[in-house]
Design an enzyme around this catalytic site. Structure first.
Site, PDB file in Angstrom:
ATOM      1  N   LEU A  14      55.944 -23.189  33.564  1.00 42.66           N
ATOM      2  CA  LEU A  14      55.230 -22.100  34.217  1.00 42.66           C
ATOM      3  C   LEU A  14      53.820 -21.913  33.671  1.00 42.66           C
ATOM      4  CD1 LEU A  14      58.137 -19.489  34.393  1.00 42.66           C
ATOM      5  CD2 LEU A  14      57.566 -21.325  35.996  1.00 42.66           C
ATOM      6  N   HIS A  15      52.932 -21.432  34.552  1.00 40.10           N
ATOM      7  CA  HIS A  15      51.551 -21.124  34.190  1.00 40.10           C
ATOM      8  C   HIS A  15      51.189 -19.757  34.769  1.00 40.10           C
ATOM      9  CE1 HIS A  15      50.742 -22.271  38.323  1.00 40.10           C
ATOM     10  NE2 HIS A  15      51.202 -23.492  38.097  1.00 40.10           N
ATOM     11  N   SER A  16      49.922 -19.404  34.683  1.00 39.77           N
ATOM     12  CA  SER A  16      49.490 -18.072  35.118  1.00 39.77           C
ATOM     13  C   SER A  16      49.718 -17.839  36.607  1.00 39.77           C
ATOM     14  CB  SER A  16      48.006 -17.869  34.790  1.00 39.77           C
ATOM     15  OG  SER A  16      47.795 -17.930  33.397  1.00 39.77           O
ATOM     16  N   GLY A  17      49.710 -18.900  37.395  1.00 41.71           N
ATOM     17  CA  GLY A  17      49.999 -18.747  38.815  1.00 41.71           C
ATOM     18  C   GLY A  17      51.415 -18.272  39.058  1.00 41.71           C
ATOM     19  N   HIS A  18      52.366 -18.837  38.315  1.00 38.28           N
ATOM     20  CA  HIS A  18      53.745 -18.364  38.427  1.00 38.28           C
ATOM     21  C   HIS A  18      53.867 -16.914  37.965  1.00 38.28           C
ATOM     22  CE1 HIS A  18      54.425 -22.830  37.936  1.00 38.28           C
ATOM     23  NE2 HIS A  18      55.153 -22.590  39.007  1.00 38.28           N
ATOM     24  N   GLN A  28      54.580 -25.638  52.366  1.00 43.29           N
ATOM     25  CA  GLN A  28      55.886 -25.170  51.903  1.00 43.29           C
ATOM     26  C   GLN A  28      56.121 -23.722  52.310  1.00 43.29           C
ATOM     27  OE1 GLN A  28      57.728 -25.818  47.793  1.00 43.29           O
ATOM     28  NE2 GLN A  28      56.828 -23.776  47.557  1.00 43.29           N
ATOM     29  N   VAL A  68      46.044 -18.986  42.331  1.00 39.78           N
ATOM     30  CA  VAL A  68      45.363 -18.666  41.075  1.00 39.78           C
ATOM     31  C   VAL A  68      44.592 -19.904  40.635  1.00 39.78           C
ATOM     32  CG1 VAL A  68      45.655 -17.958  38.668  1.00 39.78           C
ATOM     33  CG2 VAL A  68      47.135 -16.994  40.450  1.00 39.78           C
TER      34      VAL A  68
END
Length: 287
Positions: free
Chosen positions: A33-37, A155, A178
């Site tokens: 995971l990253h900041s977008g998640h 998606q 993001v």
């Protein structure tokens, strides 16, 4: 935040939350995971009282020569990030829990039309794998709402169509992409890039912006804009998979009188496949 690994534990925890009158939000992920998640989880926490996230690297959506085996598994770091973002429950099943009878005999969910072309053309079977696992997760969690990133534009369109066509009582929320400060869309696969490739990668978003600006100024020769964009990507050392202008809702090829457009791109930088998109709305003066 609790972490569960079985459907039985998942449903028991959600039943308790439902019994307390809580609205359930859901964010399905593949981990790393990253900041977008984190933004997806934060949005879910704003709209719901109890947020469930899942981490499952789904074999059904990977092709034979794709990165299933090397896709990063970072559960401990992911748990910390989810906790900070406001997640209440993490579902982290095994492949055996998700597909107890094996994948070969698994019932599949296929969304025609929207799954074809773009990423569907270069990744055959990918969206069938996505739709199948998301429908299973929706049945397991039974959320009131689910949040998906707009970076994976096709998606998101496939999921919206599946929910509509199968009469699932779930609100689907798209969260804006993001980006890093230089414009690169955050992606778990960005970690595959070398330092030199990472410095080159923002050309993907710049190319989208240039095409979007031209369309906003009245340019309607989409084929010429796409050709110029592909040349720009190639000159920077990328191998374009596709670069197309589509109708934002139906994903059919854009026509000159369309007002809601999306520019979609997939390109390889080394062995890493980068995808991005840019939505363009035209008012009556520019349409």
């Amino acid at each position: 935040m609790n972490t569960v690994k079985t459907v039985r534990e998942l449903r028991a925890a959600i039943a308790r939350a439902r019994g307390e009158g809580k609205r359930i939000g859901f964010v399905p992920t593949m981990g790393n995971l990253h900041s977008g998640h984190a933004a997806l989880v934060t949005k879910a926490a704003q709209r719901a009282d109890f947020v469930v996230a899942s981490i499952f690297v789904n074999p059904l959506q990977f092709g034979a020569n794709e990165d299933l085996d090397k896709y990063p598994r970072t559960l401990a770091a992911d748990q910390e990030r989810l906790l900070q973002a406001g997640c209440n429950l993490l579902f982290a099943p095994t492949v055996e829990e998700m597909y107890p009878d094996g994948m070969a005999v698994q019932t599949r969910v296929s969304v025609p039309n929207l799954s074809e072309g773009l990423c569907g053309a270069s990744r055959p079977g990918h969206f069938e794998g996505v739709a199948t696992v998301v429908s299973k997760l929706f049945n397991m969690v039974q959320p009131d709402l689910a949040v998906f990133g707009e970076k994976d534009y096709q998606q998101l369109a496939v999921i919206r169509a599946m929910v509509r066509d199968l009469n699932m009582p779930i609100q689907i929320i798209g969260e804006p992409t993001v980006r890093a400060e230089d414009g690169l869309a955050l992606s778990s696969r960005n970690g595959y890039l070398t330092a030199e490739q990472r410095a080159t990668a923002p050309v993907v978003y710049r190319t989208l912006q240039q095409i979007g600006d031209a369309i906003s100024r009245g340019q309607r020769d989409f084929a010429a804009l796409v050709a110029d964009g592909q040349a720009q990507l190639a000159a920077a050392g990328l191998r374009p998979d596709y670069l197309q202008v589509r109708h934002a809702l139906t994903l059919r090829p854009a026509m000159v009188d369309d007002r809601d457009l999306v520019i979609l791109v997939a390109a390889y930088l080394g062995n890493t496949r980068l995808i991005d998109n840019l939505y363009v709305h035209l008012d009556e003066k520019t349409a």
